[in-house]
Design a protein around this motif. Structure first.
Motif, PDB file in Angstrom:
ATOM      1  N   ALA A  20      69.726 -47.447  52.140  1.00  0.00           N
ATOM      2  CA  ALA A  20      69.542 -46.849  50.812  1.00  0.00           C
ATOM      3  C   ALA A  20      70.646 -45.855  50.488  1.00  0.00           C
ATOM      4  CB  ALA A  20      68.175 -46.179  50.731  1.00  0.00           C
ATOM      5  N   LEU A  21      70.958 -44.971  51.437  1.00  0.00           N
ATOM      6  CA  LEU A  21      71.977 -43.955  51.165  1.00  0.00           C
ATOM      7  C   LEU A  21      73.369 -44.560  51.073  1.00  0.00           C
ATOM      8  CD1 LEU A  21      70.805 -40.911  53.342  1.00  0.00           C
ATOM      9  CD2 LEU A  21      70.329 -41.395  50.938  1.00  0.00           C
ATOM     10  N   SER A  22      73.641 -45.574  51.857  1.00  0.00           N
ATOM     11  CA  SER A  22      74.947 -46.233  51.768  1.00  0.00           C
ATOM     12  C   SER A  22      75.136 -46.859  50.393  1.00  0.00           C
ATOM     13  CB  SER A  22      75.068 -47.308  52.850  1.00  0.00           C
ATOM     14  OG  SER A  22      75.083 -46.735  54.135  1.00  0.00           O
ATOM     15  N   ARG A  23      74.101 -47.488  49.887  1.00  0.00           N
ATOM     16  CA  ARG A  23      74.214 -48.112  48.564  1.00  0.00           C
ATOM     17  C   ARG A  23      74.342 -47.051  47.472  1.00  0.00           C
ATOM     18  NH1 ARG A  23      76.763 -51.239  45.786  1.00  0.00           N
ATOM     19  NH2 ARG A  23      75.692 -52.375  44.085  1.00  0.00           N
ATOM     20  N   ALA A  24      73.586 -45.969  47.576  1.00  0.00           N
ATOM     21  CA  ALA A  24      73.686 -44.903  46.578  1.00  0.00           C
ATOM     22  C   ALA A  24      75.072 -44.268  46.594  1.00  0.00           C
ATOM     23  CB  ALA A  24      72.617 -43.841  46.847  1.00  0.00           C
ATOM     24  N   ARG A  25      75.612 -44.049  47.780  1.00  0.00           N
ATOM     25  CA  ARG A  25      76.961 -43.480  47.886  1.00  0.00           C
ATOM     26  C   ARG A  25      77.993 -44.408  47.235  1.00  0.00           C
ATOM     27  NH1 ARG A  25      77.188 -43.168  52.946  1.00  0.00           N
ATOM     28  NH2 ARG A  25      76.785 -40.931  53.293  1.00  0.00           N
ATOM     29  N   LEU A  27      77.593 -46.321  44.820  1.00  0.00           N
ATOM     30  CA  LEU A  27      77.436 -46.306  43.363  1.00  0.00           C
ATOM     31  C   LEU A  27      77.857 -44.979  42.746  1.00  0.00           C
ATOM     32  CD1 LEU A  27      74.052 -48.256  43.127  1.00  0.00           C
ATOM     33  CD2 LEU A  27      76.329 -49.087  42.478  1.00  0.00           C
ATOM     34  N   GLY A  28      78.336 -44.032  43.568  1.00  0.00           N
ATOM     35  CA  GLY A  28      78.960 -42.825  43.039  1.00  0.00           C
ATOM     36  C   GLY A  28      78.041 -41.685  42.698  1.00  0.00           C
ATOM     37  N   VAL A  29      76.879 -41.610  43.329  1.00  0.00           N
ATOM     38  CA  VAL A  29      75.941 -40.525  43.002  1.00  0.00           C
ATOM     39  C   VAL A  29      76.468 -39.209  43.553  1.00  0.00           C
ATOM     40  CG1 VAL A  29      74.000 -42.125  43.045  1.00  0.00           C
ATOM     41  CG2 VAL A  29      74.560 -40.805  45.103  1.00  0.00           C
ATOM     42  N   SER A  30      76.018 -38.099  42.959  1.00  0.00           N
ATOM     43  CA  SER A  30      76.393 -36.777  43.472  1.00  0.00           C
ATOM     44  C   SER A  30      75.386 -36.263  44.499  1.00  0.00           C
ATOM     45  CB  SER A  30      76.516 -35.773  42.321  1.00  0.00           C
ATOM     46  OG  SER A  30      75.300 -35.691  41.595  1.00  0.00           O
ATOM     47  N   HIS A  31      74.196 -36.828  44.496  1.00  0.00           N
ATOM     48  CA  HIS A  31      73.173 -36.485  45.493  1.00  0.00           C
ATOM     49  C   HIS A  31      72.258 -37.686  45.662  1.00  0.00           C
ATOM     50  CE1 HIS A  31      69.939 -34.323  47.619  1.00  0.00           C
ATOM     51  NE2 HIS A  31      69.120 -35.026  46.843  1.00  0.00           N
ATOM     52  N   ALA A  63      60.906 -43.933  49.295  1.00  0.00           N
ATOM     53  CA  ALA A  63      61.395 -43.543  47.974  1.00  0.00           C
ATOM     54  C   ALA A  63      62.854 -43.133  48.075  1.00  0.00           C
ATOM     55  CB  ALA A  63      60.562 -42.395  47.416  1.00  0.00           C
ATOM     56  N   VAL A  64      63.583 -43.374  47.007  1.00  0.00           N
ATOM     57  CA  VAL A  64      64.975 -42.936  46.882  1.00  0.00           C
ATOM     58  C   VAL A  64      65.090 -42.097  45.624  1.00  0.00           C
ATOM     59  CG1 VAL A  64      67.378 -43.640  46.666  1.00  0.00           C
ATOM     60  CG2 VAL A  64      65.799 -45.019  48.039  1.00  0.00           C
ATOM     61  N   ARG A  65      65.670 -40.918  45.771  1.00  0.00           N
ATOM     62  CA  ARG A  65      65.895 -40.030  44.630  1.00  0.00           C
ATOM     63  C   ARG A  65      67.385 -39.711  44.561  1.00  0.00           C
ATOM     64  NH1 ARG A  65      63.823 -33.807  44.142  1.00  0.00           N
ATOM     65  NH2 ARG A  65      65.212 -33.714  45.943  1.00  0.00           N
ATOM     66  N   VAL A  66      67.942 -39.779  43.365  1.00  0.00           N
ATOM     67  CA  VAL A  66      69.379 -39.535  43.205  1.00  0.00           C
ATOM     68  C   VAL A  66      69.628 -38.602  42.027  1.00  0.00           C
ATOM     69  CG1 VAL A  66      69.922 -41.825  44.108  1.00  0.00           C
ATOM     70  CG2 VAL A  66      69.808 -41.483  41.618  1.00  0.00           C
ATOM     71  N   ILE A  67      70.794 -37.955  42.058  1.00  0.00           N
ATOM     72  CA  ILE A  67      71.361 -37.319  40.866  1.00  0.00           C
ATOM     73  C   ILE A  67      72.632 -38.088  40.536  1.00  0.00           C
ATOM     74  CG2 ILE A  67      72.299 -35.219  39.839  1.00  0.00           C
ATOM     75  CD1 ILE A  67      70.645 -33.602  41.832  1.00  0.00           C
ATOM     76  N   HIS A  68      72.685 -38.608  39.323  1.00  0.00           N
ATOM     77  CA  HIS A  68      73.830 -39.419  38.902  1.00  0.00           C
ATOM     78  C   HIS A  68      74.108 -39.143  37.422  1.00  0.00           C
ATOM     79  CE1 HIS A  68      76.721 -42.619  38.916  1.00  0.00           C
ATOM     80  NE2 HIS A  68      76.045 -43.349  38.028  1.00  0.00           N
ATOM     81  N   ARG A  69      75.336 -38.839  37.114  1.00  0.00           N
ATOM     82  CA  ARG A  69      75.736 -38.481  35.752  1.00  0.00           C
ATOM     83  C   ARG A  69      74.879 -37.322  35.222  1.00  0.00           C
ATOM     84  NH1 ARG A  69      75.704 -43.421  31.899  1.00  0.00           N
ATOM     85  NH2 ARG A  69      76.398 -41.734  30.512  1.00  0.00           N
ATOM     86  N   GLY A  70      74.520 -36.409  36.115  1.00  0.00           N
ATOM     87  CA  GLY A  70      73.787 -35.211  35.719  1.00  0.00           C
ATOM     88  C   GLY A  70      72.311 -35.407  35.483  1.00  0.00           C
TER      89      GLY A  70
END
Length: 513
Positions: A20-25, A27-31, A63-70
């Motif tokens: 999950a974290l590898s895919r989120a990274r 995709l350019g997420v900030s968190h 669950a996956v939680r991200v911050i992306h584009r604010g």
């Protein structure tokens, strides 16, 4: 202290988190953070010697939680494969992408040190979920049969709620935690009818962050005498059914921890959640009168009032090593010498008003994020909010000494119903037992009693708190918040305390008015 449940350790949470974290990274997420949970619930209930319910359920997922584009993005899943974990991460990013166009203020979260692969297990001896159901049912059946030997008892019920909660958390900043905690809520209630009333008397034993050892008696090293209470409750109920109705008016109150914990929960615990004070949260319990302009300015209570937020106290229902945002849990002041000095914070709230945080002044969480299932996003939840006992060198007053200071008053034991407004300010509470105090002596029960006040008037009327020997840890299994609704367990410790000139209502008269 027990170790991690091997049946949880065998689950593939690490590989799912990595995917999950590898895919989120990518995709350019900030968190991004990943949370894997298995929560087991077991419930038993008995009425009049007959088992009514025995259920065993499990909530398992991630669950996956991200911050992306604010903006926040969140998604969850139940299929335990790396491919599904990566897909859920993509969904969370897609949610954040859509939300970005509707987000006027970019999301920020307070900084937090990284904690590398730490494990935490709550303090208990015997996991209740490993005790045979037949043994537990037999105990509850015995409780109700013994209660029904009382002449005043028409019906009796007993119950036991048990939870084992396992969580694995990891994020892109380098924090990884694996945790396990166990909690229990056993109890019983006797019901009967008098000449002109129907009422009940329940156990005052609180729910706890302990295991099955909580059901041991004092002879076996237990902390609550269940046998003694079962013997006393029918007699207490008989007295209550025959007792006179209270005369409404103004009384001094001596309040036992089995009642006062709930007043703390409603009038301090919810009121000092920063998301409520800022208006970000209004579900279930409303917002709060304790707004930021009152911090360090509001005399919340009398000078003997010292209230802390604490997610570290042993056996607390909200006690955990790390919260659901990877923050190491802490203890801090909320009210000191009667002055309002602190809020409960998670990482998003920690940067809202950095000057509010006493830990470093730069904006930081004090570890109050929690989600009740893998299908829910973490929100700011209540710590173990507790009133501290007297710091007097001689140990402080006993409950008997506090009662001895009262000429005309009431001694309150056990919680029952309550009502409080959506600003956590105007309230009234009832209880299991109210004893009349005359010239420093208990002279029997009265009934149909509720005490009413505003939050600040009530806590400013507190003249004295008992010593450490009077301090007990109460609490609730079912504190609700948010939409979709989430449920959290939380403890509140307090000593016996003395309050002057509190308004007392006669609930029978109020109900017929």
């Amino acid at each position: 202290m027990s170790g991690l449940d091997p049946t949880f350790v065998d689950l593939p949470y690490r590989s799912l988190g990595d995917a999950a974290l590898s895919r989120a990274r990518a995709l350019g997420v900030s968190h991004a953070d990943f949370r894997f949970e298995r929560v087991r619930y077991q419930s038993l209930s008995v009425r009049d010697g007959v088992l009514q319910n025995a259920s065993d359920t499990e909530d398992l997922g991630f669950a996956v939680r991200v911050i992306h584009r604010g903006s926040w993005g969140f998604a969850s899943g139940v299929v335990l494969t790396p491919e599904e974990a990566a897909r859920v991460a993509e969904t969370a990013v897609a949610v954040a992408t859509v939300a970005a166009d509707m987000t006027s203020t970019p999301v920020e979260i307070a900084d937090e040190p990284a904690y590398d692969d730490v494990t935490w297990v709550s303090a208990y001896e015997v996991n209740p979920l490993q005790v045979p159901v037949a043994e537990k049912a037999s105990l509850l059946i015995d409780w109700t049969e013994r209660l029904r030997t009382g002449a005043a008892v028409d019906h009796a019920r007993a119950f036991c709620e048990q939870v084992q909660e396992n969580k694995y958390y990891t994020d892109l900043a380098g924090t990884t935690t694996t945790q396990q905690r166990v909690r229990m809520m056993p109890g019983f209630e006797a019901m009967g009818a008098g000449a002109d009333t129907f009422d009940s008397m329940a156990s005052i034993a609180p729910p706890v962050g302990r295991g099955w050892e909580y059901l041991r008696g004092p002879a076996e090293g237990g902390i609550h005498d269940w046998d003694e209470e079962i013997e006393q409750v029918p007699e207490l109920l008989a007295e209550k059914l025959k007792s006179p109705t209270v005369v409404a008016g103004t009384y001094d109150l001596v309040i036992h921890p089995s009642n006062l914990w709930l007043t703390i929960h409603e009038s301090i615990g919810h009121a000092t959640e920063l998301d409520r004070a800022l208006g970000y949260e209004a579900n279930y319990a409303g917002t709060s009168f304790a707004t930021p302009d009152l911090l360090n300015n509001l005399q919340y209570g009398s000078p003997v009032m010292h209230v802390t937020g604490d997610r570290t106290v042993e056996h607390g229902l909200a006690t955990v090593g790390f919260d659901d945002e990877g923050v190491q849990t802490q203890s801090w002041d909320i009210v000191k010498d009667g002055l309002f000095v602190g809020y409960q914070l998670d990482r998003p709230m920690g940067v809202m008003l950095p000057e509010l945080n006493q830990l470093d002044g730069n904006g930081r969480s004090n570890g109050c994020a929690y989600a009740d299932s893998p299908g829910h996003i973490p929100i700011q939840r209540m710590a173990n909010v507790s009133l501290q006992p007297s710091p007097a060198a001689d140990g402080g007053p006993s409950t008997e000494e506090l009662i001895g200071r009262v000429d005309d008053g009431l001694y309150v034991v056990g919680d029952k119903s309550w009502s409080i407004d959506m600003q956590r300010f105007n309230f009234q509470f009832t209880g299991q037992r109210f004893y009349k105090i005359t010239n420093g002596e208990l002279v029997g029960q009265v009934r149909d009693v509720a005490y009413q006040a505003t939050t600040t008037d009530f806590w400013r009327s507190m003249e004295a708190v008992g010593g450490p020997d009077t301090w007990e840890l109460g609490g609730a299994f079912n504190c609700g918040k948010a939409q979709p609704g989430q449920v959290a367990a939380v403890s509140h410790g307090c000593p016996t305390a003395l309050f002057r000139d509190v308004r007392i209502l006669n609930t029978l008269e109020e109900g017929s008015a």
